[in-house]
Structures are given as structure tokens and as C-alpha cells.
Design a protein around this motif. Sequence first.
Motif, short mmCIF file in Angstrom:
data_model
loop_
_atom_site.label_atom_id
_atom_site.label_comp_id
_atom_site.label_asym_id
_atom_site.label_seq_id
_atom_site.Cartn_x
_atom_site.Cartn_y
_atom_site.Cartn_z
N ASN A 262 6.32 -6.89 -9.63
CA ASN A 262 6.57 -8.07 -8.81
C ASN A 262 7.80 -7.94 -7.92
OD1 ASN A 262 8.59 -8.27 -10.68
ND2 ASN A 262 8.07 -10.34 -11.35
N PHE A 263 8.63 -6.95 -8.10
CA PHE A 263 9.79 -6.74 -7.25
C PHE A 263 9.43 -6.02 -5.96
CE2 PHE A 263 9.47 -3.16 -10.10
CZ PHE A 263 9.69 -2.06 -9.29
N MET A 264 8.19 -5.57 -5.84
CA MET A 264 7.72 -4.89 -4.63
C MET A 264 6.82 -5.84 -3.84
SD MET A 264 6.53 -1.22 -6.07
CE MET A 264 7.64 -0.12 -6.90
N PRO A 265 6.96 -5.85 -2.51
CA PRO A 265 6.07 -6.69 -1.72
C PRO A 265 4.67 -6.08 -1.64
CG PRO A 265 7.51 -5.45 -0.28
CD PRO A 265 7.96 -5.17 -1.69
N VAL A 266 3.65 -6.92 -1.71
CA VAL A 266 2.27 -6.46 -1.61
C VAL A 266 1.96 -6.25 -0.13
CG1 VAL A 266 -0.14 -7.03 -2.03
CG2 VAL A 266 1.60 -7.65 -3.71
N GLU A 267 1.60 -5.03 0.23
CA GLU A 267 1.21 -4.72 1.62
C GLU A 267 -0.28 -4.91 1.83
OE1 GLU A 267 2.60 -0.81 2.55
OE2 GLU A 267 4.66 -1.49 2.81
N ALA A 268 -1.06 -4.48 0.85
CA ALA A 268 -2.51 -4.61 0.95
C ALA A 268 -3.08 -4.62 -0.46
CB ALA A 268 -3.11 -3.47 1.75
N ALA A 269 -4.15 -5.39 -0.63
CA ALA A 269 -4.83 -5.44 -1.91
C ALA A 269 -6.33 -5.55 -1.64
CB ALA A 269 -4.35 -6.63 -2.74
N ASP A 270 -7.09 -4.67 -2.26
CA ASP A 270 -8.53 -4.67 -2.07
C ASP A 270 -9.20 -4.63 -3.44
OD1 ASP A 270 -11.12 -4.48 -1.22
OD2 ASP A 270 -10.92 -2.51 -0.29
N PRO A 271 -9.67 -5.78 -3.94
CA PRO A 271 -10.27 -5.81 -5.27
C PRO A 271 -11.60 -5.08 -5.35
CG PRO A 271 -10.46 -7.95 -4.24
CD PRO A 271 -9.61 -7.10 -3.33
N PHE A 272 -12.25 -4.81 -4.21
CA PHE A 272 -13.54 -4.12 -4.24
C PHE A 272 -13.36 -2.63 -4.52
CE2 PHE A 272 -14.23 -7.94 -1.77
CZ PHE A 272 -15.31 -8.47 -2.45
N THR A 273 -12.26 -2.05 -4.04
CA THR A 273 -11.98 -0.64 -4.34
C THR A 273 -10.96 -0.49 -5.45
OG1 THR A 273 -10.25 -0.52 -2.64
CG2 THR A 273 -12.50 0.08 -1.98
N VAL B 281 -1.40 1.33 -6.63
CA VAL B 281 -2.06 1.20 -7.92
C VAL B 281 -3.56 1.32 -7.69
CG1 VAL B 281 -2.45 -0.30 -9.91
CG2 VAL B 281 -0.24 -0.31 -8.76
N TYR B 282 -4.20 2.17 -8.50
CA TYR B 282 -5.65 2.36 -8.44
C TYR B 282 -6.25 1.90 -9.77
CZ TYR B 282 -4.22 5.56 -4.75
OH TYR B 282 -3.65 6.11 -3.64
N ILE B 283 -7.13 0.93 -9.73
CA ILE B 283 -7.85 0.48 -10.92
C ILE B 283 -9.30 0.92 -10.70
CG2 ILE B 283 -8.50 -1.47 -12.35
CD1 ILE B 283 -6.00 -2.89 -11.19
N THR B 284 -9.74 1.87 -11.51
CA THR B 284 -11.00 2.55 -11.23
C THR B 284 -12.16 2.12 -12.11
OG1 THR B 284 -10.39 4.35 -12.73
CG2 THR B 284 -9.78 4.59 -10.40
N LYS C 296 -15.76 -4.46 -9.84
CA LYS C 296 -15.66 -3.51 -10.94
C LYS C 296 -14.20 -3.17 -11.20
CE LYS C 296 -20.20 -1.63 -10.31
NZ LYS C 296 -21.03 -0.49 -10.14
N VAL C 297 -13.39 -4.21 -11.25
CA VAL C 297 -11.96 -4.07 -11.48
C VAL C 297 -11.61 -4.94 -12.67
CG1 VAL C 297 -9.68 -4.51 -10.51
CG2 VAL C 297 -11.47 -3.60 -9.06
N ASN C 298 -10.82 -4.41 -13.58
CA ASN C 298 -10.40 -5.17 -14.74
C ASN C 298 -9.38 -6.22 -14.31
OD1 ASN C 298 -8.58 -5.76 -17.12
ND2 ASN C 298 -10.26 -4.64 -18.11
N LYS C 299 -9.68 -7.48 -14.58
CA LYS C 299 -8.80 -8.56 -14.12
C LYS C 299 -7.45 -8.53 -14.81
CE LYS C 299 -10.41 -12.24 -17.19
NZ LYS C 299 -10.95 -13.61 -17.23
N TYR C 300 -7.39 -8.06 -16.05
CA TYR C 300 -6.12 -8.00 -16.75
C TYR C 300 -5.23 -6.90 -16.19
CZ TYR C 300 -8.74 -10.93 -19.95
OH TYR C 300 -9.50 -11.93 -20.49
N LEU C 301 -5.82 -5.75 -15.86
CA LEU C 301 -5.04 -4.68 -15.23
C LEU C 301 -4.55 -5.11 -13.85
CD1 LEU C 301 -7.07 -1.48 -16.18
CD2 LEU C 301 -4.82 -2.16 -17.02
N ALA D 276 -6.95 0.61 3.12
CA ALA D 276 -6.88 -0.72 2.54
C ALA D 276 -6.32 -1.72 3.53
CB ALA D 276 -6.02 -0.70 1.27
N VAL D 277 -5.38 -1.28 4.39
CA VAL D 277 -4.80 -2.18 5.37
C VAL D 277 -5.77 -2.44 6.51
CG1 VAL D 277 -2.97 -2.39 7.10
CG2 VAL D 277 -2.44 -1.55 4.82
N LYS D 278 -6.50 -1.40 6.98
CA LYS D 278 -7.34 -1.53 8.15
C LYS D 278 -8.77 -1.97 7.85
CE LYS D 278 -4.90 1.93 10.80
NZ LYS D 278 -4.98 3.23 11.43
N LYS D 279 -9.18 -1.96 6.59
CA LYS D 279 -10.56 -2.29 6.26
C LYS D 279 -10.85 -3.73 6.67
CE LYS D 279 -13.85 -2.49 2.56
NZ LYS D 279 -14.06 -2.50 1.14
#
Length: 173
Positions: free
Chosen positions: A91-102, A123-126, A77-82, A55-58
Motif C-alpha cells: 500500500n505504500f506504492m501507488p497503483v499505476e495499472a491493475a488488470d484483474p483479467f490477466t 505483481v502477477y497472480i496466475t 481467474k484471479v484469487n481475490k485474497y491474493l 496493462a497500461v495501454k490495454k
Amino acid sequence: MAKTPILKWTAACALVLSLSACGGNGLFGGGKNERRENDPNGFSRDYDSAARSYAVKKGSRLSDLFVNNQDPNVTLKVNKYLWKASLDVLNFMPVEAADPFTGTIALGYGRPQGSGRAYRATVYITDPALDARSLRVSLQGAGGSAVSTQTARAVEDAILTRARQLRIADGKL
């Protein structure tokens, strides 16, 4: 005189290609992303590390600029509410990487309010459905120590509850 711009362009391309080959994955990427079923939670530390690094290197290679492998008709194909609830609850954790496609959100170490222990999460939203089967949370304590299944389940339940609240609030608009 006409050869000078061609030589400059060729030299610039050769320099860019040689610099891109110096990256960790090379010019065309590489490596495997294998899942090993060793962990009682259904996650393997190797898989979690591989997903996090992917996710970081993609999209960080030079060759990714010139390749268009994406279908323009593909929707997320990710639920926007999840997705939103995951970011709200953790929210107390810093976001290192986020990939809405996976559907992968990699979060760094953070301490929840009132706790002395630091956690890291992936977190994996499948699935696009607002369902418990669509959400998986992998937690690690400081230094990679294991986190109890009850703690991970409590975080998943909090995310699902918040996602339902967001959906209900969105329905009132």
C-alpha cells in the motif's frame, strides 16, 4: 439536403480514424510481448516493461470500443485474497495499472516505512488457487537496480500470509 448529414457523418468518421492512427500503437495495436528467460528470478526486465505497458495501454485504442472479443461466460481467474493482500502489503506504492483479467498489478515507486530505498513492483497472480505458485512478484529498486531474491521472497511471503488472514477472516462471516 439529404447529402449534408451523410457528408458530416463521413467527415466525422474520417477525423476520428485519422486521430486514432496517431496513437503509439496505431489503429489496431501491435507490438510483441515476448518473455526472455535471462533473469535469475525468472523475470526479464524486457518482459516486466512489456507487461507493464500492456496493462497500461490495454483498452486505450479507439478500435477497442467497437470490438467485443470477450466471452460473457468467462469468470476471473484471479484469487481475490491474493489480489487484496497484494494491495494491502504494497500500500505504500501507488497503483499505476491493475488488470484483474490477466492478474497483473503494476505499482510505481514508493518507500516502505523505515527504509530510505524506493522500490517499484509488478505483481502477477496466475491462478485462482490460494497457493504460493499462484503469485509472482517482480521488484526493482530506484533507477531499475536489481533487488535481492530474499527481498522479493519476503514480499511474496508477506502477501501470502496476509491472503491467508483475509481468507480466515472471510470464513468467520
